[in-house]
Design an enzyme around this catalytic site. Structure first.
Site, PDB file in Angstrom:
ATOM      1  N   CYS A 126       0.852  -1.182   0.000  1.00 27.20           N
ATOM      2  CA  CYS A 126       0.000   0.000   0.000  1.00 27.20           C
ATOM      3  C   CYS A 126       0.891   1.236   0.000  1.00 27.20           C
ATOM      4  O   CYS A 126       1.866   1.288   0.750  1.00 27.20           O
ATOM      5  CB  CYS A 126      -0.890  -0.017   1.242  1.00 27.20           C
ATOM      6  SG  CYS A 126      -1.947   1.437   1.386  1.00 27.20           S
ATOM      7  N   HIS A 168      -9.011  -3.595  -2.240  1.00 28.14           N
ATOM      8  CA  HIS A 168      -8.056  -2.786  -1.483  1.00 28.14           C
ATOM      9  C   HIS A 168      -8.491  -1.312  -1.468  1.00 28.14           C
ATOM     10  O   HIS A 168      -8.511  -0.671  -0.409  1.00 28.14           O
ATOM     11  CB  HIS A 168      -6.662  -2.948  -2.109  1.00 28.14           C
ATOM     12  CG  HIS A 168      -5.569  -2.186  -1.445  1.00 28.14           C
ATOM     13  ND1 HIS A 168      -4.485  -2.795  -0.858  1.00 28.14           N
ATOM     14  CD2 HIS A 168      -5.370  -0.851  -1.284  1.00 28.14           C
ATOM     15  CE1 HIS A 168      -3.670  -1.873  -0.359  1.00 28.14           C
ATOM     16  NE2 HIS A 168      -4.189  -0.685  -0.606  1.00 28.14           N
ATOM     17  N   GLU A 169      -8.866  -0.793  -2.627  1.00 26.92           N
ATOM     18  CA  GLU A 169      -9.215   0.640  -2.714  1.00 26.92           C
ATOM     19  C   GLU A 169     -10.563   0.923  -2.056  1.00 26.92           C
ATOM     20  O   GLU A 169     -10.725   1.939  -1.384  1.00 26.92           O
ATOM     21  CB  GLU A 169      -9.209   1.108  -4.173  1.00 26.92           C
ATOM     22  CG  GLU A 169      -7.867   0.981  -4.879  1.00 26.92           C
ATOM     23  CD  GLU A 169      -6.699   1.561  -4.098  1.00 26.92           C
ATOM     24  OE1 GLU A 169      -6.885   2.556  -3.368  1.00 26.92           O
ATOM     25  OE2 GLU A 169      -5.592   1.002  -4.187  1.00 26.92           O
ATOM     26  N   HIS A 172     -10.144   1.178   1.612  1.00 24.67           N
ATOM     27  CA  HIS A 172      -9.601   2.468   2.056  1.00 24.67           C
ATOM     28  C   HIS A 172     -10.728   3.449   2.392  1.00 24.67           C
ATOM     29  O   HIS A 172     -10.626   4.229   3.335  1.00 24.67           O
ATOM     30  CB  HIS A 172      -8.747   3.102   0.952  1.00 24.67           C
ATOM     31  CG  HIS A 172      -7.288   2.764   1.033  1.00 24.67           C
ATOM     32  ND1 HIS A 172      -6.520   3.023   2.146  1.00 24.67           N
ATOM     33  CD2 HIS A 172      -6.442   2.215   0.119  1.00 24.67           C
ATOM     34  CE1 HIS A 172      -5.264   2.651   1.904  1.00 24.67           C
ATOM     35  NE2 HIS A 172      -5.197   2.141   0.691  1.00 24.67           N
TER      36      HIS A 172
HETATM   37 ZN    ZN Z   1      -3.578   1.247  -0.142  1.00 22.59          ZN
END
Ligand code: ZN
Length: 214
Positions: A126, A168-169, A172
């Site tokens: 990341c 993953h995004e 976030h």
């Molecule tokens: Zn990330």
């Protein structure tokens, strides 16, 4: 007597960031903006400012370089992320990971749900946790619902590496870092990854470091 704190609006914050020009500074783990959960986007940035912000996210992601970037990673708590993966690297690795080219996309207010029960475990990193990678077992296939930068609905199934990027995004925007889902014993510096764990799959790492794979 309570004093009134006046926080800058999202639009003011973005204007400030864009004023400097070039790639935006990336916020790293420990900053509460990465843990707060972003506000759904609902026109807080006008169309022209949104377009400029999306372009700045793209420039920043490419410069890093990375394959995805979420607005909180540049200190903006709005549910906006960009993804793009040219899918370079050795063919053997790309095949094992399902890493196929992912064209540039803007994800606004995204959410995902698993399709099927298959999980895939690979090292990931990341931009907000520089220098480190860890193995994360993620849904192998997800259905993503979002809107794009023009407000058009997105409802699409992602598999392989793009499915990992999307998860993953989207995480976030929910205040979740990949480390929350990682096999902690797999945590490896970029130097250790390059020296030892560049194999297409993390099986050797699992044996040597002592963590489970699905
Ligand atoms: Zn990330």
């Amino acid at each position: 007597m309570a004093s009134e704190h006046v926080y800058p609006s999202h639009a003011e914050r973005v204007e400030q960031l864009l004023a400097a020009g070039g790639p935006l500074p990336i916020v790293t783990a420990g900053d509460p903006v990465l843990r707060s959960g972003a506000e759904p986007f609902d026109g807080q940035l006008g169309p022209a400012l949104l377009a400029r912000f999306v372009e700045a996210l793209r420039v920043t992601m490419r410069a890093a370089p990375g394959v995805g970037l979420a607005a909180p990673q540049v200190g903006v708590g709005l549910q906006i992320a960009v993804i793009e993966d040219p899918a370079t690297g050795p063919e053997e690795v790309r095949l094992a990971r399902g890493r196929v080219p992912q064209p540039f996309r803007v994800l606004v207010n995204p959410s995902y749900e698993p399709v099927g029960a298959d999980r895939a475990a690979f090292f990931e990193g990341c931009l907000s946790v520089p220098g480190w990678q860890a193995v994360v077992a993620r849904h192998a296939e997800v259905r993503l619902r979002a809107v794009d930068e023009h407000g058009h609905a997105v409802d699409e199934v992602f598999t392989g590496w793009p499915a990992r990027i999307v998860q993953h995004e989207t995480d976030h925007l929910d205040g979740t870092l990949y480390l929350d889902r990682a096999e902690v014993r797999s945590l490896s510096s970029n130097e250790a990854i390059a020296a030892r764990w560049a194999q297409p799959t993390p099986e050797d790492a699992a044996r040597a470091l002592g963590f489970e794979l699905p």
